[in-house]
Motif scaffolding. Sequence first.
Motif, short mmCIF file in Angstrom:
data_model
loop_
_atom_site.label_atom_id
_atom_site.label_comp_id
_atom_site.label_asym_id
_atom_site.label_seq_id
_atom_site.Cartn_x
_atom_site.Cartn_y
_atom_site.Cartn_z
N LEU A 190 0.83 -1.22 0.00
CA LEU A 190 0.00 0.00 0.00
C LEU A 190 0.86 1.26 0.00
O LEU A 190 0.60 2.21 -0.73
CB LEU A 190 -0.91 0.00 1.23
N TYR A 223 -3.69 2.99 -8.13
CA TYR A 223 -4.87 2.84 -7.29
C TYR A 223 -4.96 1.40 -6.77
O TYR A 223 -4.92 0.45 -7.54
CB TYR A 223 -6.13 3.19 -8.08
N TYR A 257 -8.35 -0.82 -1.70
CA TYR A 257 -8.61 -0.92 -0.25
C TYR A 257 -7.61 -0.03 0.47
O TYR A 257 -6.64 0.46 -0.13
CB TYR A 257 -8.53 -2.38 0.23
N GLU A 258 -7.84 0.17 1.76
CA GLU A 258 -6.99 1.05 2.56
C GLU A 258 -6.53 0.32 3.82
O GLU A 258 -6.86 -0.85 4.04
CB GLU A 258 -7.77 2.33 2.92
N TYR A 259 -5.78 1.04 4.66
CA TYR A 259 -5.23 0.42 5.87
C TYR A 259 -6.33 -0.09 6.79
O TYR A 259 -6.14 -1.07 7.53
CB TYR A 259 -4.34 1.42 6.62
N SER A 260 -7.51 0.54 6.78
CA SER A 260 -8.61 0.10 7.65
C SER A 260 -9.04 -1.32 7.30
O SER A 260 -9.42 -2.09 8.19
CB SER A 260 -9.79 1.07 7.56
#
Length: 422
Positions: free
Chosen positions: A96, A102, A105-108
Amino acid sequence: MKVKLLGAAQEVGRSGILLTLDDGSRILLDYGVSLEGEEPQFPLPVKPKEISFVSLSHAHLDHSGALPLLYVSASPPLVTTPLTLSLSDLLIRDFLKLSKYYVPYEYSEVKGMMENAVLKGFNESYEFGGVTVSLVDAGHIPGSAMISIDTGSYTVVYTGDYALHDTCLLRMGDKSALSKADLVVTESTYAEFDHPPRDWVEREFIATVTEVIEGGGTVLIPAFAVGRAQEILCVLAKYNFPYKVYVDGMAKAANDLILEDSHLLRDPGLFEKAVGMATKVRDWNDRKKAVEEASVIVSPAGMLQGGPSEYYMEKIMEKEKNAVIFVSFAIPETPARQVLETGVFASPTKKGMVKARVEWFDFSAHCGKSELIETVKISKSNAKFLLVHGEAEAERAMKNYVEEQGREALMPALGEEVEIEI
């Protein structure tokens, strides 16, 4: 039961195997990304809320890198080993951070993945409804597992990536589950040839590195942060390599995590010695020092695509006394593959002919042809095989071996769902 390939279908990378059992349970085995080409390729989509549980074989991104997608809108249990979980967290967060494109998804979502983990050691079981899942040592990288699924009526074993040969770092994979499976879902990456004897590879590697160092050169060893970097450090320690060794990049953090679970290794003492004899690169001053002296530098990225190895390559490539030694399969369309095929190195800031010595050694942690044939021979006489994680020609070769031994083999296409009677 039904099996659908969401990835790794007549290709290497982005593994994703969806099982639908006769009771309607849906089990997802791995969910990774392919890093071949400029942008990562993700497996076919799956509805997370319809998944009963996920099981992860090992931490490499081609098996783990898409898992956080499942935690955007759902929270399926993730069955894996403790070390695989911690190494996956390390690799996915780095993926990430370094992504120049792109990522959906993200760290969450990575946090959600971690929070829904069900951690099991080798030969420990997880019960879900009438299904029992067991993780068996795969011998590929630290923490890697074959996944055995017992429905009460039949047993499915997914090999993930596995090896039936010892290395400095790991014992060979545990064959016991393979002999009990009614369906074996197996990788076929190297079905077309055998790897050379490991002792011979080690000796040739040590002789080459020593020759370069004694000629006053610097040796760069681009290596995957998890698995290959540790193997190379162990080989250097095994032969009591007397010269300066540096370790850089994410391999340092991976070493620390693996030390915490060193009981999983073939020789924990050798690994502790290997880590102890290597100097950690702490900052840019250390990097500049490393390239100016006769030393060995073990550094990600293994494909010379990002990571400190890119910097080191730019610095050592123009001097004939230096060397770059590849110790992993060179993924197509990467700078490493370009160096091996054309002698040209290209990074965002530099391009030119490599004057340094270029070598490649086969330190593979996958089964070769003979080991894959052995897998077929030790299986049940009526076992069925479903082939994944191999280019089309390799899967066809594996299909021939299976059929020569009187078993049935399937090699589904991407997105194809096959019904299997067991």
